[in-house]
Design a protein around this motif. Structure first.
Motif, PDB file in Angstrom:
ATOM      1  N   ARG A 401       0.969  -1.166  -0.143  1.00 26.64           N
ATOM      2  CA  ARG A 401       0.051  -0.053  -0.103  1.00 26.64           C
ATOM      3  C   ARG A 401       0.889   1.388   0.027  1.00 26.64           C
ATOM      4  N   SER A 402       2.058   1.160  -0.262  1.00 27.28           N
ATOM      5  CA  SER A 402       3.046   2.357  -0.377  1.00 27.28           C
ATOM      6  C   SER A 402       3.259   2.845  -1.820  1.00 27.28           C
ATOM      7  N   TYR A 403       2.904   4.309  -1.899  1.00 27.71           N
ATOM      8  CA  TYR A 403       2.838   4.550  -3.091  1.00 27.71           C
ATOM      9  C   TYR A 403       4.312   4.858  -3.544  1.00 27.71           C
ATOM     10  N   LEU A 406       5.321   1.486  -5.031  1.00 28.71           N
ATOM     11  CA  LEU A 406       4.869   1.358  -6.440  1.00 28.71           C
ATOM     12  C   LEU A 406       5.441   2.127  -7.346  1.00 28.71           C
ATOM     13  N   LEU A 407       5.977   3.378  -7.009  1.00 24.86           N
ATOM     14  CA  LEU A 407       6.634   4.270  -8.023  1.00 24.86           C
ATOM     15  C   LEU A 407       7.806   3.775  -8.355  1.00 24.86           C
ATOM     16  N   CYS A 449       4.766   6.686 -14.361  1.00 25.56           N
ATOM     17  CA  CYS A 449       4.633   7.192 -13.016  1.00 25.56           C
ATOM     18  C   CYS A 449       3.698   8.184 -12.824  1.00 25.56           C
ATOM     19  N   VAL A 452       0.066   7.584 -10.961  1.00 26.65           N
ATOM     20  CA  VAL A 452       0.230   7.070  -9.852  1.00 26.65           C
ATOM     21  C   VAL A 452       0.451   8.584  -9.018  1.00 26.65           C
ATOM     22  N   VAL A 453       1.226   9.503  -9.395  1.00 24.30           N
ATOM     23  CA  VAL A 453       1.361  10.557  -8.827  1.00 24.30           C
ATOM     24  C   VAL A 453       0.211  11.639  -8.634  1.00 24.30           C
ATOM     25  N   VAL A 455      -2.658  10.373  -8.557  1.00 25.69           N
ATOM     26  CA  VAL A 455      -3.723   9.766  -7.571  1.00 25.69           C
ATOM     27  C   VAL A 455      -3.470  10.498  -5.963  1.00 25.69           C
ATOM     28  N   PHE A 456      -2.457  10.755  -5.666  1.00 30.28           N
ATOM     29  CA  PHE A 456      -2.275  11.324  -4.336  1.00 30.28           C
ATOM     30  C   PHE A 456      -1.993  12.857  -4.314  1.00 30.28           C
ATOM     31  N   TRP A 531      -8.098   7.492  -7.777  1.00 26.46           N
ATOM     32  CA  TRP A 531      -7.565   6.537  -8.790  1.00 26.46           C
ATOM     33  C   TRP A 531      -8.451   6.607 -10.089  1.00 26.46           C
TER      34      TRP A 531
END
Length: 602
Positions: A401-403, A406-407, A449, A452-453, A455-456, A531
């Motif tokens: 669950r760590s961004y 994942l990156l 990437c 994903v960036v 998303v948060f 997401w």
């Protein structure tokens, strides 16, 4: 860095081996789901996965126990009605069933590990005390470096800056009650002014005795059993840190000491580039790095280690050649000795940067690069990366669950798969080799990437690619000279200061790139977060990439897109006035500060 089909550094090895990728993804997804699910849901999911794997493997096991096929047993031929079909009884069908069973087993393993780790946060005296918001006397082992919270505004008041650090409670005692031995991860929050410097000097593995109020974590997915709000006062140390952590702390302190005489930006940035020590980086500089998508340089990553490994062994693909690069052949090291030296460097990297999950992840990604250097084989890199992901997720399910995790995985995967093809395409269009490699690497990493960036962060950086290209020129010299200063600081301070001064020039360049990129009016663009926003950006990226391959006159179109992007980022005043009508001509904006307040006039 990675070649194309046969004429590059890597040999033509056929298609990439992707067999381990579904296993790693299954464990990852299962662990991420199990961490946020009730315990009985995890048990049910593991049971279903194990039963499904047993059903799929039962025919293969029965066939294995029955022995080899009889010589006269008919087999499906390549032609006829069964051509192109993989039935369950055929060898291809059995392989597919075995692969699906392996995916289910890895999913069961990931869910089991995550369920056991999550259960540790819900049992024992610490979660019970947190649910009651009770006070207790606790013995805590520090498990991270202390860090400061970012200043922020809540309503009309400014939230003060506090010291936070991770820890593990080993003993809990209520006032006037019995003491309990336990092991529970917690987050400690130290209020402002409570001997802040003494708290910031704590090293991991130090044992403390604290009086604190326990409260539940703010988010259900936090990897803590409780949050400890520590009373004011200096830390009460009851156990010294381990020898390993003391050694790492002395080396890190030595690097900070030899960088004291550098310019403010270089003094703040160089420890972060070398060992991930961001204690000196202020809010303004951190915001500039975030606006330009350069924050990966402030954290310990596999790139830190790969720079040193490349200096030792040379470029991937040339390890088996007589003219292999790097320092290793020049000092008489064989290929096997070079691999051992690389392993020793990796171990030293883990010791200095602290053996916590983020550092272990970086070391694992660095070992993937070491495998490329040692073998020159591209096909073995994706299985190696999948193995690293599988092992790390099973070891620490919270990484699922760590961004950051994942990156890291996405960027490494893009550099191993997408970047070589794009680099080869750029070379075929006349782009010089080094520029093609750097540009392809930046484009590939940003493409995978950025969704994903979003998303948060809810934003897209429009200057990320040019900023990373400009900063990449200075990363290697800053890292190499920074590591040299780190090694010499404890034994020869003047030499360490000289090397730190040399490393300060490229480090200052990186800071100036971040500040210059963040100062542009159109450096960032707002984008829907979550997401759904990430999925939308990923879809647009895929459409743009596929469309660019089919566009006629790609050169002029690329030039037109670059000019439009430059205008959007720079936003010259005549253009913005023509498009938006602001600022209107003849208006003046003035500010006046008089000591007791300020005024603005438009």
């Amino acid at each position: 860095m990675y070649g194309g089909r046969g004429d590059g550094p890597f040999r033509d090895e056929g298609p990439t081996d992707l067999r381990l990728v579904p296993l790693a993804v299954a464990a990852w997804v299962a662990a991420a789901c199990a961490l946020g699910a009730p315990g009985w849901w995890s048990v049910a999911g593991v049971t279903v996965a194990l039963v499904g794997a047993a059903v799929l493997w039962a025919p293969a096991a029965a066939r294995w126990f029955a022995g080899p096929d009889r010589p006269g047993e008919p087999r499906p031929t390549e032609g006829g009605a069964e051509a192109g079909t993989l039935r369950r009884g055929t060898p291809g069908g059995r392989l597919r069933a075995t692969a699906c069973a392996g995916v289910l087993l890895c999913a069961a393993a990931g869910a089991t590990s995550a369920g056991l780790h999550a259960a540790d946060l819900r049992r024992g005296p610490v979660p019970a005390l947190a649910r009651e918001y009770a006070r207790a006397q606790l013995e805590v082992t520090v498990t991270s470096d202390p860090r400061l919270t970012r200043p922020r505004v809540s309503g009309s008041a400014t939230v003060p800056v506090s010291v936070v650090l991770d820890g593990e409670v080993t003993r809990a005692e209520r006032p006037g009650g019995a003491a309990h031995r336990t092991r529970a991860p917690v987050l400690l929050i130290v209020p402002p002014g409570a001997a802040r410097d003494a708290w910031l000097r704590l090293l991991p593995s130090t044992r403390l005795e604290v009086d604190a109020r326990l409260v539940p974590p703010t988010q259900p997915g936090d990897p803590f059993a409780a949050v400890l709000k520590v009373d004011r006062g200096p830390p009460r140390i009851v156990g010294r840190p381990s020898a390993l952590q003391r050694t790492a702390g002395e080396l890190r302190a030595g690097l900070r000491r030899v960088t004291d005489g550098l310019d403010p930006d270089a003094r703040a940035l160089l420890p972060g580039l070398v060992v991930g020590d961001t204690s000196r980086i202020g809010t303004e500089l951190r915001d500039a790095f975030q606006a330009t998508d350069l924050t990966h340089l402030l954290a310990v990553s596999g790139s830190n280690l790969s720079v040193v490994l490349l200096l030792l062994v040379g470029r991937p693909g040339r390890a088996h050649e007589v003219e292999r690069g790097g320092l290793a052949p020049r000092i008489g090291l064989s290929l096997r000795g070079s691999a051992l030296a690389g392993g020793a460097l990796t171990l030293a990297f883990v010791v200095v940067c602290r053996p916590d999950p983020s550092v272990l992840r970086a070391a694992a990604c660095g070992l993937v690069v070491l495998l490329a250097i040692g073998t020159g084989r591209r096909r073995s890199l994706i299985p190696a990366l999948a193995t690293v992901v599988l092992v790390l997720v099973l070891y620490d399910p919270w990484l699922a669950r760590s961004y950051g995790f994942l990156l890291s995985v996405l960027a490494t995967g893009a550099l191993l798969t997408v970047a070589p093809r794009w680099s080869e395409a750029l070379r075929m269009r006349g782009v010089p080799d080094r520029l093609a490699e750097a540009l392809a690497a930046c484009l590939a990493a940003q493409a995978v990437c950025a969704p994903v960036v979003v998303v948060f962060a809810g934003r897209v950086s429009l200057v990320a690619i040019p900023a990373n290209l400009c900063a990449e020129l200075a990363v290697a010299p800053a890292t190499v000279f920074g590591f040299a200063a780190l090694a010499l600081a404890p034994v020869w301070t003047p030499a360490g200061e000289g090397l730190a001064w040399v490393a300060g020039w490229p480090a200052g360049w990186i800071a100036r790139v971040a500040r210059a990129g963040a100062a542009l009016p159109g450096a960032e663009m707002s984008w829907p977060g979550g997401w759904w926003g990430g999925a939308a950006l990923a879809l647009i990226t895929v459409v743009v990439v596929l469309g660019a391959r089919r566009l006629p006159y790609r050169g002029p179109m690329a030039l037109l897109v670059a000019v439009l992007l430059l205008l959007v980022v720079a936003r010259p005043a005549p253009l913005t006035r023509w498009v938006g009508g602001w600022p209107p001509p003849g208006w003046v904006f003035a500010m006046c500060q008089v000591g007791q307040g300020d005024a603005t006039v438009l």
